[in-house]
Design an enzyme around this catalytic site. Structure first.
Site, mmCIF file in Angstrom:
data_model
loop_
_atom_site.group_PDB
_atom_site.id
_atom_site.type_symbol
_atom_site.label_atom_id
_atom_site.label_comp_id
_atom_site.label_asym_id
_atom_site.label_seq_id
_atom_site.Cartn_x
_atom_site.Cartn_y
_atom_site.Cartn_z
ATOM 1 N N HIS A 21 -1.075 -8.432 0.317
ATOM 2 C CA HIS A 21 0.187 -7.855 -0.139
ATOM 3 C C HIS A 21 0.070 -6.338 -0.287
ATOM 4 C CE1 HIS A 21 4.029 -7.842 -2.417
ATOM 5 N NE2 HIS A 21 3.464 -6.821 -3.047
ATOM 6 N N GLU A 22 -0.949 -5.896 -0.994
ATOM 7 C CA GLU A 22 -1.103 -4.457 -1.226
ATOM 8 C C GLU A 22 -1.475 -3.715 0.060
ATOM 9 O OE1 GLU A 22 -0.044 -3.208 -3.840
ATOM 10 O OE2 GLU A 22 0.133 -5.056 -5.001
ATOM 11 N N HIS A 25 1.675 -2.622 1.859
ATOM 12 C CA HIS A 25 2.190 -1.338 1.352
ATOM 13 C C HIS A 25 1.338 -0.178 1.871
ATOM 14 C CE1 HIS A 25 4.987 -3.340 -1.255
ATOM 15 N NE2 HIS A 25 4.075 -3.829 -2.077
#
Length: 453
Positions: A21-22, A25
């Protein structure tokens, strides 16, 4: 040892999901020319840290329940003149939307990858053939009976009991009818059956869709022969041994482990049973007193013995797998279906059709992670996919603090041509934070309640 394996499976699962997920980003931010100050997996004190040649700090922190990507931003700290073009807040609204949306999108991509691996490796499952259908149940009233193989539910093709359960979960809390198509397992034409629903299992805390409809899987007859005996159980204490064939219980002849032996033992906690067993060609009388064991809200008898394994007939076993190319659309379709199911379940919780008691927190996630890891690679990969989809969906909810809340702000800025006021954003942040904390506490309360039950 079991606790250690559960913790390890949980850390691996959550660590992988948070990292992906990170990284979503992080990857898009880098390509938009944004300077990333810190990439952290976990919160709290850093256990391990290092830097790359661009000055980004990478950290693995002590509390593995999340993570974050910290970017250069004038709203958080002063930015040097020569770095202003690398600040997040100086980028176009489209670029900021892309950076924020990249995290949840990465979770959906991970789910597709996990489902693809499951499809390529393949799974072994049992044909969805009905066992005895209890009288009076919706299945019996619709005309379903033992020996039918279910081939579709509400128009969706069925290949396993898992498929059936997922299709039934979609209908929780609804009224109307469920359409099942089935055919005789030994050959014959398909026939459609309609099972009536009326606020079906609405508000149930732990719904069991298949049991509620009267759908049970076919099982071969299991002879009442003991296959294993726990060293510290009541069976060992009474003198039962592996290989013993149970002939009767309290004078009543028995012929099937599940139908005759298990119910008799479960109904006799702390009550003496007189068994006759055949051992090495001789008949032996044994007095057995089952010990009490909690099972949900009930107390049942337990002796610490299991039946000798019985192989399923080859025609009842299914191997489901796809070649790597065909597996791609299969995985994408599965991800889409599970995303839709997650959104539908959230909506039903909000409207009261599904009990909010089904909301789970970290304790339940840990238990499921441990169980799926012990069940094999396919189960663990499927768990990763389901959890990744849940994380992606939840992060896209339009709640300030979450990625979805930031997307709402940026879309509003895109439409208006200017950002929302600081006051509105601050209010949204406070409301969103309160909501998220409240939901997390409620989920943990549900976990603890399940442990208590």
């Amino acid at each position: 040892m079991e606790l250690l394996s559960t913790l390890l499976a949980t850390v691996v699962a959550l660590g992988l999901l948070v990292t992906i997920h990170e990284y979503g980003h992080f990857w898009v931010a880098r390509r938009c020319g944004i300077k990333v100050l810190r990439f952290s997996i976990g919160f709290g004190p850093a256990l391990l840290r290092w830097h790359d040649r661009r000055g980004t700090e990478y950290a693995i922190a002590a509390i593995p329940l999340g993570g974050y990507v910290k970017m250069l931003d004038e709203r958080e700290a002063p930015v040097a003149e020569h770095e202003l073009d690398q600040a997040f807040n100086r980028k176009s609204v489209k670029q900021r939307i892309a950076v924020v949306a990249a995290g949840p999108i990465a979770n959906f991509l991970l789910a597709i990858l996990a489902f693809w691996l499951v499809a390529v490796v393949g799974i072994s499952t049992v044909a969805p053939v009905l066992g005895p259908v209890p009288a009076g149940t919706p299945a019996a009233q619709a005309g379903l009976h033992e020996g039918l193989e279910i081939t579709s539910v509400d128009g969706s093709a069925i290949r396993s009991w898992h498929d059936i359960n997922l299709q039934l979960i979609r209908r929780l809390g609804e009224s109307g009818s469920i359409e099942l198509v089935a055919k005789p397992f030994d050959g014959g034409a398909e026939q459609s059956y309609r099972l009536r629903l009326d606020n079906w299992l609405k508000g149930e805390e732990a719904p069991d869709p298949m049991e509620a409809l009267g759908l049970t899987g076919w099982q071969p007859q299991i002879p009442p022969r003991i296959g294993q005996v726990a060293a510290d159980g009541a069976a060992a204490e009474a003198g039962l041994q592996a290989g013993d064939l149970i002939l009767s219980i309290d004078g009543k002849p028995v012929s099937d482990w599940l139908i005759d032996v298990v119910p008799a033992i479960q109904a006799s906690a702390q009550q003496r049973l007189q068994l006759q067993v055949e051992r090495d060609g001789s008949v032996v009388d044994i007095a057995l007193t089952p010990r009490p064991k909690a099972s949900g809200d009930m107390v049942v008898g337990y002796v610490g013995a299991g039946a000798e394994p019985v192989e399923l007939p080859p025609n009842m076993q299914r191997q489901i797998s796809y070649n790597p190319v065909v597996a791609i659309p299969v995985a994408m379709q599965k991800t889409w279906e599970m995303t839709a199911l997650t959104l539908d379940s959230l909506w039903k919780m909000l409207t009261g059709l599904v009990s909010a008691k089904n909301l789970s927190g970290p304790i339940t996630i840990a238990k499921v992670a441990g169980a799926s890891a012990k069940s094999g690679l396919e189960s663990f990969l499927s768990f990763i996919a389901y959890l990744s989809i849940s994380l992606g969906v939840l992060n896209l909810l339009p709640i300030p603090v979450l990625d979805g809340g930031h997307l709402v702000y940026y879309v509003a800025e895109w439409i208006r041509g200017k950002p929302l006021s600081e006051r509105i954003q601050t209010w949204g942040l406070q409301i969103g934070l309160s909501l998220i904390v409240g939901v997390m506490l409620f989920a943990i309360y549900n976990d603890i309640s399940r442990l208590g039950g």
